[in-house]
Design a protein around this motif. Structure first.
Motif, mmCIF file in Angstrom:
data_model
loop_
_atom_site.group_PDB
_atom_site.id
_atom_site.type_symbol
_atom_site.label_atom_id
_atom_site.label_comp_id
_atom_site.label_asym_id
_atom_site.label_seq_id
_atom_site.Cartn_x
_atom_site.Cartn_y
_atom_site.Cartn_z
ATOM 1 N N LEU A 15 2.578 6.415 -11.877
ATOM 2 C CA LEU A 15 1.683 6.173 -10.740
ATOM 3 C C LEU A 15 2.531 5.775 -9.534
ATOM 4 C CD1 LEU A 15 -1.241 5.934 -9.727
ATOM 5 C CD2 LEU A 15 -1.213 3.562 -10.520
ATOM 6 N N MET A 16 2.453 6.582 -8.468
ATOM 7 C CA MET A 16 3.285 6.371 -7.284
ATOM 8 C C MET A 16 2.493 5.913 -6.065
ATOM 9 S SD MET A 16 6.294 7.207 -8.417
ATOM 10 C CE MET A 16 7.424 7.765 -7.173
ATOM 11 N N GLY A 17 1.173 6.098 -6.096
ATOM 12 C CA GLY A 17 0.377 5.715 -4.940
ATOM 13 C C GLY A 17 -1.050 6.192 -5.102
ATOM 14 N N PRO A 37 11.784 3.590 0.419
ATOM 15 C CA PRO A 37 10.771 3.326 1.424
ATOM 16 C C PRO A 37 9.479 4.083 1.122
ATOM 17 C CG PRO A 37 12.392 4.857 2.288
ATOM 18 C CD PRO A 37 12.871 4.439 0.931
ATOM 19 N N ARG A 38 8.426 3.717 1.808
ATOM 20 C CA ARG A 38 7.094 4.279 1.504
ATOM 21 C C ARG A 38 7.041 5.801 1.592
ATOM 22 N NH1 ARG A 38 2.958 0.947 5.144
ATOM 23 N NH2 ARG A 38 4.226 2.008 6.689
ATOM 24 N N GLN A 39 7.728 6.400 2.564
ATOM 25 C CA GLN A 39 7.661 7.846 2.730
ATOM 26 C C GLN A 39 8.467 8.597 1.669
ATOM 27 O OE1 GLN A 39 9.041 5.768 4.949
ATOM 28 N NE2 GLN A 39 10.980 6.575 5.664
ATOM 29 N N ALA A 40 9.190 7.885 0.822
ATOM 30 C CA ALA A 40 9.942 8.529 -0.264
ATOM 31 C C ALA A 40 9.014 9.189 -1.282
ATOM 32 C CB ALA A 40 10.848 7.513 -0.959
ATOM 33 N N ILE A 41 7.742 8.855 -1.251
ATOM 34 C CA ILE A 41 6.782 9.460 -2.178
ATOM 35 C C ILE A 41 6.808 10.991 -2.080
ATOM 36 C CG2 ILE A 41 4.805 9.334 -0.605
ATOM 37 C CD1 ILE A 41 3.114 8.541 -3.099
ATOM 38 N N PHE A 42 7.161 11.525 -0.908
ATOM 39 C CA PHE A 42 7.171 12.979 -0.718
ATOM 40 C C PHE A 42 8.375 13.647 -1.387
ATOM 41 C CE2 PHE A 42 4.722 11.157 2.787
ATOM 42 C CZ PHE A 42 3.509 11.781 2.541
ATOM 43 N N ARG A 43 9.378 12.871 -1.786
ATOM 44 C CA ARG A 43 10.549 13.421 -2.489
ATOM 45 C C ARG A 43 10.216 13.822 -3.922
ATOM 46 N NH1 ARG A 43 14.544 8.523 -1.402
ATOM 47 N NH2 ARG A 43 14.379 8.489 0.852
ATOM 48 N N TYR A 44 9.190 13.227 -4.480
ATOM 49 C CA TYR A 44 8.874 13.416 -5.897
ATOM 50 C C TYR A 44 7.660 14.319 -6.038
ATOM 51 C CZ TYR A 44 11.705 9.226 -5.651
ATOM 52 O OH TYR A 44 12.689 8.326 -5.358
ATOM 53 N N GLN A 45 7.906 15.568 -6.380
ATOM 54 C CA GLN A 45 6.814 16.516 -6.541
ATOM 55 C C GLN A 45 7.102 17.385 -7.748
ATOM 56 O OE1 GLN A 45 4.891 18.150 -3.127
ATOM 57 N NE2 GLN A 45 5.840 16.669 -1.746
ATOM 58 N N ARG A 60 1.427 20.858 -5.162
ATOM 59 C CA ARG A 60 2.791 21.018 -4.654
ATOM 60 C C ARG A 60 2.729 21.201 -3.140
ATOM 61 N NH1 ARG A 60 6.509 22.276 -8.700
ATOM 62 N NH2 ARG A 60 5.524 22.703 -10.703
ATOM 63 N N GLY A 61 3.772 20.747 -2.464
ATOM 64 C CA GLY A 61 3.868 20.986 -1.028
ATOM 65 C C GLY A 61 3.288 19.899 -0.149
ATOM 66 N N ALA A 62 3.027 18.710 -0.698
ATOM 67 C CA ALA A 62 2.557 17.598 0.139
ATOM 68 C C ALA A 62 3.682 17.198 1.092
ATOM 69 C CB ALA A 62 2.152 16.413 -0.732
ATOM 70 N N ARG A 63 3.317 16.927 2.316
ATOM 71 C CA ARG A 63 4.299 16.442 3.275
ATOM 72 C C ARG A 63 3.633 15.367 4.117
ATOM 73 N NH1 ARG A 63 2.167 19.169 7.176
ATOM 74 N NH2 ARG A 63 2.051 21.326 7.621
ATOM 75 N N VAL A 72 0.775 8.830 6.222
ATOM 76 C CA VAL A 72 -0.183 9.915 6.428
ATOM 77 C C VAL A 72 0.377 11.166 5.767
ATOM 78 C CG1 VAL A 72 -1.331 11.373 8.139
ATOM 79 C CG2 VAL A 72 -1.075 8.921 8.551
ATOM 80 N N ALA A 73 -0.480 11.865 5.020
ATOM 81 C CA ALA A 73 -0.050 13.064 4.303
ATOM 82 C C ALA A 73 -0.903 14.256 4.682
ATOM 83 C CB ALA A 73 -0.144 12.838 2.796
ATOM 84 N N THR A 74 -0.252 15.421 4.705
ATOM 85 C CA THR A 74 -0.929 16.701 4.834
ATOM 86 C C THR A 74 -0.831 17.363 3.469
ATOM 87 O OG1 THR A 74 -0.301 16.869 7.154
ATOM 88 C CG2 THR A 74 -0.968 18.913 6.045
ATOM 89 N N LEU A 75 -1.982 17.674 2.879
ATOM 90 C CA LEU A 75 -2.027 18.255 1.540
ATOM 91 C C LEU A 75 -2.511 19.695 1.608
ATOM 92 C CD1 LEU A 75 -3.782 15.287 -0.334
ATOM 93 C CD2 LEU A 75 -1.338 15.628 0.088
ATOM 94 N N PRO A 76 -1.813 20.604 0.926
ATOM 95 C CA PRO A 76 -2.277 21.993 0.913
ATOM 96 C C PRO A 76 -3.720 22.069 0.401
ATOM 97 C CG PRO A 76 -0.109 21.820 -0.082
ATOM 98 C CD PRO A 76 -0.599 20.412 0.147
ATOM 99 N N GLY A 77 -4.556 22.831 1.113
ATOM 100 C CA GLY A 77 -5.942 23.012 0.696
ATOM 101 C C GLY A 77 -6.906 21.963 1.220
ATOM 102 N N CYS A 78 -6.397 20.921 1.849
ATOM 103 C CA CYS A 78 -7.266 19.880 2.412
ATOM 104 C C CYS A 78 -7.358 20.158 3.914
ATOM 105 C CB CYS A 78 -6.685 18.499 2.130
ATOM 106 S SG CYS A 78 -7.791 17.149 2.548
ATOM 107 N N GLU A 79 -8.453 20.826 4.325
ATOM 108 C CA GLU A 79 -8.534 21.402 5.669
ATOM 109 C C GLU A 79 -9.358 20.617 6.684
ATOM 110 O OE1 GLU A 79 -6.643 23.980 6.325
ATOM 111 O OE2 GLU A 79 -6.018 24.197 4.235
ATOM 112 N N ASP A 80 -10.176 19.664 6.235
ATOM 113 C CA ASP A 80 -11.001 18.948 7.207
ATOM 114 C C ASP A 80 -11.243 17.511 6.741
ATOM 115 O OD1 ASP A 80 -13.215 18.935 5.368
ATOM 116 O OD2 ASP A 80 -13.823 20.899 6.102
#
Length: 176
Positions: A15-17, A37-45, A60-63, A72-80
């Protein structure tokens, strides 16, 4: 998948977040990240997203970015915003193998869970159920004929961790 919608594989997930809500109107989400640091969560996919209902899916592909008070994250497929808000409370897990090896003398808690705990005299106390932090030190919860809480302090109490034998040796009075 089992009846709860969870994968039946035995791989360990960390569990990372979690998603705490929507950010803006374009589908971005706010995250609570437990990496440093908190933004390191994006390194682990890839991420395994576990909804409050228990259903899991791989992503896959969260940034994203750290914006001060939150990530703040942008997730593939989450459009609105509605799609982002629907993810509120979703846990973000990653496969254990996505994490780098720990430094010598350091351990991931998930790797310690299930190990047998014995005293220097060979008295078996039980198995590590889980660990938690008190702020001062980490504590192992050991379940055997009864539950014990042992400080995970090396070398004072924890003398060795042997993954080959699946054993943690401790300097601890079995009566305590």
């Amino acid at each position: 998948m089992n009846e709860a919608g969870r994968p039946t594989s035995s791989r360990k997930l960390i569990l990372m977040g979690r998603v705490t809500g929507a950010f803006g109107v374009r589908g971005d989400v706010r995250l609570e990240s437990w990496t440093e640091p908190r933004q390191a969560i994006f390194r682990y996919q890839p991420w395994i997203l576990r909804a409050p209902s228990g259903a899991e899916r791989e992503l896959r592909g969260a940034r994203g970015r750290d914006i001060g008070k939150t990530v703040v994250a942008t997730l593939p497929g989450c459009e609105d915003r509605d799609a982002a808000e629907a993810l509120r409370g979703t846990e973000i897990l990653v496969p254990r193998e996505a994490l780098p090896p720990p430094a010598p003398g350091e351990y991931y808690w998930v790797d310690l869970e299930g190990l047998r705990v014995v005293t220097l005299e060979g008295v078996e106390l039980g198995h590590v159920s889980h660990l938690f932090s008190t702020g001062a030190n980490d504590v192992m919860v050991v379940r055997g004929e009864r539950e014990r809480m042992l400080p995970f302090v090396q070398p004072d109490y924890v003398k060795s961790v042997d993954f080959d034998s699946g054993t943690i040796t401790v300097d601890w009075d079995p009566g305590f």
